[in-house]
Design a protein around this motif. Structure first.
Motif, short mmCIF file in Angstrom:
data_model
loop_
_atom_site.label_atom_id
_atom_site.label_comp_id
_atom_site.label_asym_id
_atom_site.label_seq_id
_atom_site.Cartn_x
_atom_site.Cartn_y
_atom_site.Cartn_z
N MET A 22 56.25 9.27 6.81
CA MET A 22 57.20 9.79 7.51
C MET A 22 56.90 10.60 8.67
O MET A 22 57.30 10.88 9.50
CB MET A 22 58.82 11.29 6.73
CG MET A 22 59.10 9.86 6.29
SD MET A 22 60.55 8.96 6.98
CE MET A 22 59.83 7.43 6.21
N GLU A 24 53.72 10.19 9.63
CA GLU A 24 53.44 9.42 10.63
C GLU A 24 54.28 9.33 12.28
O GLU A 24 53.58 8.85 12.84
CB GLU A 24 52.68 8.43 10.28
CG GLU A 24 51.99 7.10 11.29
CD GLU A 24 51.34 6.60 10.35
OE1 GLU A 24 50.91 4.79 11.46
OE2 GLU A 24 50.62 6.40 8.73
N ASN A 25 55.26 8.92 10.83
CA ASN A 25 56.50 8.27 12.49
C ASN A 25 56.73 9.47 12.85
O ASN A 25 56.84 9.47 14.55
CB ASN A 25 57.27 7.82 11.20
CG ASN A 25 58.84 6.81 11.97
OD1 ASN A 25 58.65 7.19 13.00
ND2 ASN A 25 60.23 7.37 11.48
N TYR A 26 57.00 10.55 12.60
CA TYR A 26 57.09 11.72 13.60
C TYR A 26 56.60 12.13 14.60
O TYR A 26 56.57 11.87 15.80
CB TYR A 26 57.55 13.15 12.77
CG TYR A 26 57.53 14.22 13.12
CD1 TYR A 26 58.67 14.62 13.67
CD2 TYR A 26 56.36 15.30 13.86
CE1 TYR A 26 59.32 15.68 14.59
CE2 TYR A 26 57.28 16.54 14.28
CZ TYR A 26 57.64 16.54 15.23
OH TYR A 26 57.99 17.95 15.77
N ASP A 28 54.41 9.58 16.01
CA ASP A 28 53.90 8.97 17.10
C ASP A 28 55.21 9.10 17.71
O ASP A 28 55.12 8.74 18.90
CB ASP A 28 54.50 8.10 16.01
CG ASP A 28 53.85 6.25 17.02
OD1 ASP A 28 53.07 5.90 18.06
OD2 ASP A 28 54.64 5.54 17.10
N SER A 29 56.70 9.45 16.97
CA SER A 29 57.53 9.54 17.37
C SER A 29 57.64 10.33 18.80
O SER A 29 58.11 10.37 20.37
CB SER A 29 58.63 9.82 17.09
OG SER A 29 59.43 8.92 16.10
N ALA A 93 61.50 4.22 15.39
CA ALA A 93 61.50 5.25 15.08
C ALA A 93 62.27 5.08 13.57
O ALA A 93 61.43 5.17 12.81
CB ALA A 93 61.22 7.10 14.70
N SER A 96 61.13 2.08 11.72
CA SER A 96 59.75 2.60 10.71
C SER A 96 60.08 2.99 10.23
O SER A 96 59.13 2.91 9.13
CB SER A 96 58.97 2.93 12.54
OG SER A 96 57.73 3.43 11.37
N ALA A 97 61.06 4.18 9.63
CA ALA A 97 60.89 4.92 8.55
C ALA A 97 61.75 3.94 7.69
O ALA A 97 60.86 4.20 6.94
CB ALA A 97 61.75 6.12 9.25
N ALA A 100 58.51 1.63 6.17
CA ALA A 100 57.87 3.33 5.34
C ALA A 100 58.30 2.88 3.49
O ALA A 100 58.24 2.65 2.82
CB ALA A 100 57.75 3.61 6.15
#
Length: 140
Positions: A22, A24-26, A28-29, A93, A96-97, A100
């Motif tokens: 999460m 990493e997702n944050y 990246d977004s 996002a 991706s979440a 994951a």
């Protein structure tokens, strides 16, 4: 005697892996949003400078009003493109979440899901009983 925490290692790793995914997702977004904003700012600066230069060359009110309408339409189009880009970032996002969470699936998820379902049923039954008791008390 020392407690045996070994059975909980999988849950602990799952929690950490999910939190890291999460994060990493944050980030990246956030990077994508900053990139979009910088690109938009650069384009809008050029747009404003060009519009200013165009306005300087116009000598009639009619030409300025016509150009103003073109500017408004241009700005609206740019805003719609910006919003489409924001939507793409948000969709990516979310996707991706979800991926994951799906990829880190383990037996703990099912067990926690069962527990959560049981708690939900217990609470809904308890609330239903409390509501009917309160309703009976009003009618009495």
């Amino acid at each position: 005697m020392q407690a045996d925490y070994e059975p909980y290692v999988a849950l602990y790793k799952y929690g950490l892996n999910t939190a890291l995914a999460m994060a990493e997702n944050y980030f990246d977004s956030a990077r994508q949003l900053r990139t979009l904003q910088l690109k938009t700012d650069k384009e809008m600066l050029a747009f404003a400078q060009h519009a200013s230069a165009e306005m300087e060359s116009m000598s009639s009110v009619s030409a300025i009003c016509t150009y103003q309408q073109k500017l408004a339409a241009d700005l609206f189009g740019r805003q719609m493109n910006y919003l489409r880009e924001l939507e793409k970032i948000a969709r990516a996002a979310t996707s991706s979440a979800s991926a994951a969470l799906k990829d880190s699936k383990n037996p703990w998820q099912e067990r926690v899901s069962e527990i959560a379902f049981g708690v939900g049923q217990f609470l809904s039954n308890g609330n239903a009983n409390a509501s009917s008791s309160a309703a009976e008390g009003k009618h009495a």
